[in-house]
Design a protein around this motif. Structure first.
Motif, PDB file in Angstrom:
ATOM      1  N   LYS A 106       0.743  -0.855  -0.170  1.00 15.71           N
ATOM      2  CA  LYS A 106       0.264  -0.086  -0.009  1.00 15.71           C
ATOM      3  C   LYS A 106       0.922   1.320  -0.222  1.00 15.71           C
ATOM      4  CE  LYS A 106      -3.849   1.747   3.293  1.00 15.71           C
ATOM      5  NZ  LYS A 106      -4.590   1.654   4.216  1.00 15.71           N
ATOM      6  N   TYR A 107       0.584   2.172  -0.575  1.00 20.70           N
ATOM      7  CA  TYR A 107       1.383   3.852  -0.227  1.00 20.70           C
ATOM      8  C   TYR A 107      -0.032   4.159  -0.709  1.00 20.70           C
ATOM      9  CZ  TYR A 107       4.098   0.045  -3.421  1.00 20.70           C
ATOM     10  OH  TYR A 107       5.085  -0.620  -3.550  1.00 20.70           O
ATOM     11  N   LEU A 108       0.973   5.376  -0.268  1.00 19.91           N
ATOM     12  CA  LEU A 108      -0.178   7.431   0.274  1.00 19.91           C
ATOM     13  C   LEU A 108       0.710   7.915  -0.581  1.00 19.91           C
ATOM     14  CD1 LEU A 108      -1.831   9.327   1.471  1.00 19.91           C
ATOM     15  CD2 LEU A 108       0.574  10.135   2.340  1.00 19.91           C
ATOM     16  N   PHE A 162       0.930  10.047   8.505  1.00 23.33           N
ATOM     17  CA  PHE A 162       1.428   9.260   7.520  1.00 23.33           C
ATOM     18  C   PHE A 162       2.610   9.420   6.898  1.00 23.33           C
ATOM     19  CE2 PHE A 162       1.694   6.051   4.199  1.00 23.33           C
ATOM     20  CZ  PHE A 162       3.096   5.391   5.108  1.00 23.33           C
ATOM     21  N   GLY A 163       1.899  10.416   5.453  1.00 28.02           N
ATOM     22  CA  GLY A 163       2.971  11.058   4.837  1.00 28.02           C
ATOM     23  C   GLY A 163       3.994  11.662   5.312  1.00 28.02           C
ATOM     24  N   GLU A 205      12.789   7.785  -5.303  1.00 26.41           N
ATOM     25  CA  GLU A 205      12.844   6.343  -5.071  1.00 26.41           C
ATOM     26  C   GLU A 205      12.468   5.897  -3.347  1.00 26.41           C
ATOM     27  OE1 GLU A 205      15.532   4.902  -8.176  1.00 26.41           O
ATOM     28  OE2 GLU A 205      14.770   4.748  -9.245  1.00 26.41           O
ATOM     29  N   LEU A 206      12.875   6.373  -3.193  1.00 28.77           N
ATOM     30  CA  LEU A 206      13.363   6.154  -1.317  1.00 28.77           C
ATOM     31  C   LEU A 206      11.725   6.283  -0.654  1.00 28.77           C
ATOM     32  CD1 LEU A 206      15.661   5.230   0.618  1.00 28.77           C
ATOM     33  CD2 LEU A 206      15.889   7.756   1.403  1.00 28.77           C
ATOM     34  N   LEU A 207      11.062   7.187  -0.791  1.00 28.44           N
ATOM     35  CA  LEU A 207       9.967   8.119  -0.878  1.00 28.44           C
ATOM     36  C   LEU A 207       9.071   6.337  -0.973  1.00 28.44           C
ATOM     37  CD1 LEU A 207       9.694  11.059  -1.132  1.00 28.44           C
ATOM     38  CD2 LEU A 207       9.089  10.790   1.013  1.00 28.44           C
ATOM     39  N   CYS A 208       8.895   5.677  -1.586  1.00 29.79           N
ATOM     40  CA  CYS A 208       8.109   4.987  -2.893  1.00 29.79           C
ATOM     41  C   CYS A 208       8.718   3.927  -2.360  1.00 29.79           C
ATOM     42  CB  CYS A 208       8.587   5.442  -4.280  1.00 29.79           C
ATOM     43  SG  CYS A 208       7.525   3.340  -5.204  1.00 29.79           S
ATOM     44  N   GLN A 209      10.120   3.055  -1.510  1.00 30.64           N
ATOM     45  CA  GLN A 209      10.411   2.215  -1.476  1.00 30.64           C
ATOM     46  C   GLN A 209       9.257   1.600   0.179  1.00 30.64           C
ATOM     47  OE1 GLN A 209      13.995   1.760  -0.391  1.00 30.64           O
ATOM     48  NE2 GLN A 209      14.845   2.033  -2.530  1.00 30.64           N
ATOM     49  N   LYS A 210       9.145   3.287   1.005  1.00 34.17           N
ATOM     50  CA  LYS A 210       8.446   3.591   2.459  1.00 34.17           C
ATOM     51  C   LYS A 210       7.694   3.605   2.501  1.00 34.17           C
ATOM     52  CE  LYS A 210      12.901   4.625   3.945  1.00 34.17           C
ATOM     53  NZ  LYS A 210      13.107   3.889   5.540  1.00 34.17           N
ATOM     54  N   VAL A 227       5.707   6.446   0.095  1.00 33.50           N
ATOM     55  CA  VAL A 227       4.691   7.671  -0.293  1.00 33.50           C
ATOM     56  C   VAL A 227       4.972   7.557  -1.526  1.00 33.50           C
ATOM     57  CG1 VAL A 227       5.063   9.445   0.176  1.00 33.50           C
ATOM     58  CG2 VAL A 227       4.548   8.533   2.369  1.00 33.50           C
ATOM     59  N   LEU A 228       4.085   7.635  -2.614  1.00 33.36           N
ATOM     60  CA  LEU A 228       4.692   8.409  -4.254  1.00 33.36           C
ATOM     61  C   LEU A 228       4.511   9.596  -4.793  1.00 33.36           C
ATOM     62  CD1 LEU A 228       2.367   5.680  -5.863  1.00 33.36           C
ATOM     63  CD2 LEU A 228       4.295   5.304  -4.791  1.00 33.36           C
ATOM     64  N   SER A 229       6.149  10.036  -4.905  1.00 33.61           N
ATOM     65  CA  SER A 229       5.883  11.154  -4.888  1.00 33.61           C
ATOM     66  C   SER A 229       6.951  11.200  -6.351  1.00 33.61           C
ATOM     67  CB  SER A 229       7.175  11.877  -4.023  1.00 33.61           C
ATOM     68  OG  SER A 229       7.042  13.512  -4.305  1.00 33.61           O
ATOM     69  N   LYS A 230       7.377  11.939  -6.983  1.00 29.84           N
ATOM     70  CA  LYS A 230       8.548  13.079  -7.745  1.00 29.84           C
ATOM     71  C   LYS A 230       8.692  14.003  -8.119  1.00 29.84           C
ATOM     72  CE  LYS A 230       9.204  10.386 -12.520  1.00 29.84           C
ATOM     73  NZ  LYS A 230      10.282  11.722 -12.703  1.00 29.84           N
ATOM     74  N   ASP A 231      10.123  13.606  -8.389  1.00 30.85           N
ATOM     75  CA  ASP A 231      11.074  14.599  -9.027  1.00 30.85           C
ATOM     76  C   ASP A 231      10.762  15.422 -10.029  1.00 30.85           C
ATOM     77  OD1 ASP A 231      12.378  12.450  -9.561  1.00 30.85           O
ATOM     78  OD2 ASP A 231      13.428  13.768 -10.575  1.00 30.85           O
ATOM     79  N   THR A 232      10.747  16.558 -10.111  1.00 30.23           N
ATOM     80  CA  THR A 232      10.884  17.629 -10.605  1.00 30.23           C
ATOM     81  C   THR A 232      11.650  18.572 -11.071  1.00 30.23           C
ATOM     82  OG1 THR A 232       9.575  19.465 -12.056  1.00 30.23           O
ATOM     83  CG2 THR A 232       8.867  19.311  -9.536  1.00 30.23           C
TER      84      THR A 232
END
Ligand SMILES: Cc1ncc(COP(=O)(O)O)c(C=O)c1O
Length: 408
Positions: free
Chosen positions: A39-41, A388-389, A356-361, A363-368
């Motif tokens: 599960k991911y936020l 949580f995020g 990528e680290l956030l994703c592993q833990k 939380v989904l985000s993305k660099d711009t």
């Protein structure tokens, strides 16, 4: 992760994206799950397209009811959803008329065509001299016309020849606009907050100033609120922060509730009326399925008080993170409402690494633009989900990329 789906994308897909190694298969509200059930936020929301949350029951109901009835007619005929949707959107935007398209870029193109035809048929600019002023570091989409006025080399350089009807000025500088206007200026096109550029906020008063300058000079003011609109920045539209209004307003993304593409230009009658039947169109633009979903998507934003939620939770996001994240790693936490960015010093590591680290833990985000991570969760997220995020973000930014890699 070795996976057939990923392999197929690598083997058969064009390489215009470089996704993280996660395969998502299910979403509900602010949460998504991958094919292993992890599960991911979702703190990216498909770049602000999912303000209402994933698979909202009201949207699914509108989708199913309309899909069982009629999906597309083309604009060669009327359909029973288009008029009610136009009325709703015109009322919400305080504009006279609406023109529907599908993607954000198409709506931007539509506004460019409207501005040019208005310039020749109403303002008296000699065809083909009309110029549109835009800002450095803009992002308005990926068509050949739009990338012609991008200042990002990767978006533009390999795609010549360019459309030369644009002039670029610094973002956030109202005086630069005043200086750049000539008798051939048709319009000024700007994002109220530059999202793709890295959540860049203009100085306070900028939007009102540029709208006033446009009015004084008989130049159309066009706000691209494809990303900032529909509650994302803590107001229904970001320009409301400054009690001002554009002549043309461009919307997309969350207009379709994150389940169906629909975009629009909303504008003043005098401008919208320059189009005659045949001047512009789109096979899918204004189709009943998209309109039915969009009506529900707009209702949800109002009924669930998402604009206020975005404002309140956005304040919390920034307050909780400012002064807590290590100042040798994080340069700035900035944003408006639930459109936020965390800028990382290059010496502390790359945005991609932290993403990528956030994703592993979880939380989904993305660099711009390399060093900035964008956080734009669904506006309906529960405060506990935000907590949580925030806790994951604090954990991830507690060490530099080198420290993480060394396992220290
Ligand atoms: C401000 C802005 N304008 C236009 C677009 C392009 O929208 P689309 O990708 O739907 O064409 C985007 C997409 O990110 C955007 O953020």
């Amino acid at each position: 992760m070795k996976n057939q789906v990923v392999d197929d994308v690598i083997t058969y897909g064009a390489r215009n994206y470089n996704p993280f190694n996660v395969v998502l298969s299910r979403g509900q509200g602010e949460w998504v799950w991958d094919i292993q059930g992890k599960k991911y936020l979702d703190m990216l929301s498909a770049y602000s397209a999912v303000n209402q949350g994933h698979c909202h029951p009201k949207l699914l109901k509108a989708l199913e009811l309309q899909a069982r009835k009629l999906c597309i007619t083309s604009r060669a005929y009327h359909n029973e959803c288009l008029g009610p949707w136009m009325r709703k959107l015109a009322t919400l935007t305080l504009m006279d008329k609406i023109l529907p398209m599908n993607s954000g870029a198409e709506a931007v193109e539509t506004s460019i065509k409207l501005a040019r035809k208005w310039a020749y048929s109403r303002k008296g600019i000699l065809n083909p001299n009309a110029k549109i002023i835009v800002c450095n570091n803009n992002f308005h989409g990926r068509t050949t016309t739009i990338v012609s006025f991008s200042s990002e080399p990767q978006y533009r350089d390999a795609f010549a020849p360019y459309d030369n009807g644009f002039v670029s000025i610094p973002f956030g500088d109202a005086q630069a606009l005043e200086k750049a206007i000539t008798q051939d200026t048709a319009a000024f096109l700007v994002e109220p907050v530059q999202g793709e550029a890295g959540i860049i906020l203009p100085p306070e008063g900028y939007l009102k100033n540029v709208a006033d300058i446009c009015k004084k000079n008989n130049v159309l003011c066009i706000f691209d609120e494809i990303q900032t609109g529909l509650g994302r920045t803590g107001k229904m539209f970001a320009h409301e922060y400054e009690n001002t209004k554009p002549d043309l307003l461009i919307l997309g993304k969350a207009l379709g509730g994150g389940i169906f593409p629909i975009s629009a230009v909303a504008g003043r009658q005098e401008i919208m009326d320059v189009f005659q039947p045949g001047d512009h169109g789109s096979t899918f633009g204004g189709n009943p399925l998209a309109c039915a979903i969009s009506i529900a998507a707009l209702d949800i934003i109002i009924e669930e008080n998402l604009v206020q939620k975005s404002f309140t939770l956005g304040e919390k996001f920034r307050e909780d993170l400012r002064n807590v994240l290590p100042s040798h790693i994080v340069k700035e936490v900035r944003g408006k409402g639930l459109l936020n960015g965390i800028e990382i010093y290059p010496e502390a590591g790359s945005g991609r690494f932290y993403g990528e680290l956030l994703c592993q833990k979880g939380v989904l985000s993305k660099d711009t633009h390399g060093q900035i991570l964008r956080f734009a969760p669904p506006l309906m997220l529960e405060p506990s989900s935000l907590d949580f995020g925030l806790s994951i973000i604090k954990d991830v930014f507690s060490k530099t990329e080198d420290e993480w890699k060394k396992g220290s």
